[in-house]
Write an enzyme that holds these catalytic residues in place. Structure first.
Site, PDB file in Angstrom:
ATOM      1  CB  ALA A   1     -39.234  73.073  -2.278  1.00 48.10           C
ATOM      2  CB  THR A   2     -42.002  77.571  -0.414  1.00 44.50           C
ATOM      3  OG1 THR A   2     -40.915  77.400   0.492  1.00 44.50           O
ATOM      4  CG2 THR A   2     -43.190  78.160   0.320  1.00 44.50           C
TER       5      THR A   2
ATOM      6  CD  GLN B   1     -33.123  69.218   2.829  1.00 52.13           C
ATOM      7  OE1 GLN B   1     -31.971  68.842   2.541  1.00 52.13           O
ATOM      8  NE2 GLN B   1     -33.369  70.431   3.256  1.00 52.13           N
TER       9      GLN B   1
ATOM     10  CG  ASN C   1     -36.610  69.911   6.738  1.00 51.89           C
ATOM     11  OD1 ASN C   1     -37.569  69.148   6.790  1.00 51.89           O
ATOM     12  ND2 ASN C   1     -36.578  71.048   7.389  1.00 51.89           N
TER      13      ASN C   1
ATOM     14  CB  THR D   1     -42.393  86.054 -17.723  1.00 49.83           C
ATOM     15  OG1 THR D   1     -43.451  86.819 -18.312  1.00 49.83           O
ATOM     16  CG2 THR D   1     -41.211  85.984 -18.672  1.00 49.83           C
TER      17      THR D   1
ATOM     18  N   GLY E   1     -33.983  74.146  -6.625  1.00 48.15           N
ATOM     19  CA  GLY E   1     -32.618  74.156  -7.137  1.00 48.15           C
ATOM     20  C   GLY E   1     -31.545  74.360  -6.083  1.00 48.15           C
ATOM     21  CG  HIS E   2     -32.082  76.901  -2.443  1.00 54.17           C
ATOM     22  ND1 HIS E   2     -31.715  76.931  -1.120  1.00 54.17           N
ATOM     23  CD2 HIS E   2     -33.422  76.823  -2.453  1.00 54.17           C
ATOM     24  CE1 HIS E   2     -32.811  76.891  -0.370  1.00 54.17           C
ATOM     25  NE2 HIS E   2     -33.862  76.817  -1.165  1.00 54.17           N
TER      26      HIS E   2
ATOM     27  CB  CYS F   1     -37.678  77.149   7.961  1.00 55.02           C
ATOM     28  SG  CYS F   1     -36.906  76.235   6.645  1.00 55.02           S
TER      29      CYS F   1
HETATM   30  C1  LIG Z   1     -35.848  73.851   1.712  1.00 53.99           C
HETATM   31  C2  LIG Z   1     -37.089  73.048   1.797  1.00 53.99           C
HETATM   32  C3  LIG Z   1     -38.327  73.541   1.339  1.00 53.99           C
HETATM   33  C4  LIG Z   1     -38.485  74.939   0.814  1.00 53.99           C
HETATM   34  O1  LIG Z   1     -37.747  75.137  -0.352  1.00 53.99           O
HETATM   35  P1  LIG Z   1     -37.544  76.611  -0.956  1.00 53.99           P
HETATM   36  O2  LIG Z   1     -36.991  76.381  -2.294  1.00 53.99           O
HETATM   37  O3  LIG Z   1     -36.587  77.280  -0.038  1.00 53.99           O
HETATM   38  O4  LIG Z   1     -38.874  77.262  -0.994  1.00 53.99           O
HETATM   39  C5  LIG Z   1     -39.421  72.710   1.413  1.00 53.99           C
HETATM   40  N1  LIG Z   1     -39.324  71.463   1.914  1.00 53.99           N
HETATM   41  C6  LIG Z   1     -38.168  70.961   2.370  1.00 53.99           C
HETATM   42  C7  LIG Z   1     -38.121  69.580   2.905  1.00 53.99           C
HETATM   43  C8  LIG Z   1     -37.018  71.741   2.335  1.00 53.99           C
HETATM   44  O5  LIG Z   1     -35.882  71.244   2.800  1.00 53.99           O
END
Ligand SMILES: *Cc1c(COP(=O)(O)O)cnc(C)c1O
Length: 386
Positions: free
Chosen positions: A73-74, A181, A153, A241, A202-203, A325
């Site tokens: 997501a970053t 989230q 989050n 890739t 994904g995580h 974070c």
């Molecule tokens: C975790 C999170 C991110 C960052 O996601 P990553 O996959 O760890 O880079 C960005 N925005 C929100 C709201 C998040 O909770």
């Protein structure tokens, strides 16, 4: 996970679902060719990625072609915001977001401000919600880009994405949503929601770390300029890739989530209620956020106690102060400060986040441990209780 840990930090990351793990292992052994290669092995990898795009597209109700793979997501936030604002810059340089966004959003806006964009930070109310009329009042003729997160989050607050998006559509403003989230946890139908760009990872929903996606709506004027340059993959929007096994894992996580969002939400609500009912009688306790928010997150403050000491006293429970974070920084959460909490209140905040594997016993234990920890810390520092 070791038995002496009670993990209540699912908003920071989740364990990989065993079915996701199985799929990733299988794919890493069978579909190892470069998906860009035109030989038979490459075509096989290409198909595996296509299937994952269909699974993720199924979760969001969009066509697989609208999805761009990223590292999480970053990166999706960075690509959407820097890429979207720059793509629209010739039409106007006013861009809008909120103080309560994730750093992966706010830091990109700060960077764009340095670059010459004009940023407006709209305020949330004391629960963290953005009222549509407050939002509309912040827009100008030269507003071209807006970013508002779906589920917060730190607090779990859910924004009215439909109403905010409709306002953007009316004025042809590019509308980005950080859905990190929300995806896989609350129902999202992008075929009917007025969202142009949506970031996910994904995580946060039982998929692997290091893989995410950016949805780019298939409509005129909706596009992003690339922030990475290289081999031309993914229509040059995001070259490099593709990590086939991670993508297959994300696809599987999406398919699993699609089949169980209602059950998951019911389970999380029950857990949150047990946890909150177990601690709500404590003197000076308060909820940060909205009782109608996402039930996987419970963020609480308590008078006269400092979050880091509380977190330490809560062991073996793994929860968060502020957000993962920012946990290493000993500053009160900027998100809670933006909601009007005092430094003291923000400093005592603990975010509990529950997940699919969490049990009632775990949250009952956590509630008991929290009550004891607060009582003990108050005894230790009676002078400070003024
Ligand atoms: C975790 C999170 C991110 C960052 O996601 P990553 O996959 O760890 O880079 C960005 N925005 C929100 C709201 C998040 O909770």
């Amino acid at each position: 996970m070791s038995e002496d840990i009670i993990y209540l930090d699912y908003a920071a990351s989740t364990p990989v679902d065993p079915r996701v793990y199985e799929r990733m292992c299988e794919v890493s052994q069978s579909a190892y060719a470069n998906p860009s290669s035109t030989h038979a092995a490459g075509r096989l990898t290409h198909e595996v990625i296509g299937r994952a795009a269909e699974q993720l597209g199924g979760l969001l109700n969009v066509s697989p072609e609208t999805l761009i793979w990223t590292s999480g997501a970053t990166e999706s936030d960075n690509l959407a915001i820097a890429g979207g604002a720059r793509y629209r810059a010739h039409r106007g340089k006013h861009i809008v977001t909120m103080r309560t966004e994730h750093k992966a959003v706010t830091d990109v806006f700060e960077m764009l401000a340095q670059e010459g964009f004009d940023v407006t930070w709209v305020d949330a109310d004391s629960r963290g919600l953005l009222a549509p009329d407050v939002f509309a009042a912040a827009l100008r003729d030269d507003t071209q880009f807006v970013s508002i997160m779906f589920v917060n989050n730190e607090t779990g607050v859910i924004q009215d994405i439909e109403a905010l998006g409709a306002i953007c559509r009316e004025r042809d403003i590019l509308f980005h949503v950080d859905g990190a989230q929300a995806v896989g946890k609350v129902p999202i139908d992008l075929a009917s929601l007025p969202v142009d760009l949506l970031s996910l990872t994904g995580h946060k929903f039982y998929g692997p770390k290091g893989i995410g996606a950016l949805y780019i709506a298939d409509r005129p004027g909706c596009h992003v300029a690339p922030i990475l340059f290289g081999g031309g993959q993914q229509r040059r929007i995001r070259p490099g890739t593709l990590p086939t096994d991670l993508i297959a894992g994300l696809g599987m996580a999406a398919e699993i989530a699609a089949g169980g969002i209602d059950d998951d939400l019911a389970h999380l609500s029950e857990l949150r209620d047990v946890l909150w009912n177990g601690i709500r009688e404590i003197d000076g306790i308060s909820l940060n956020g909205d009782p109608d928010g996402f039930p996987g997150i419970l963020n609480v403050s308590v008078e006269d106690i400092e979050g880091e000491s509380l977190l330490f006293a809560l062991e073996p429970i793994c929860a968060a102060t502020g957000s993962a974070c920012n946990s290493k920084v000993q500053e009160p959460s900027y998100v809670l400060r933006a909601l009007g909490r005092t430094d003291m209140q923000a400093q005592s905040a603990i975010r509990f986040s529950v997940g699919r594997p969490t049990t009632i016993e775990e949250v009952e234990f956590a509630a008991g441990r929290y009550r004891e920890a607060v009582a003990r810390l108050r005894q230790l520092a009676p002078d400070e209780v003024a």
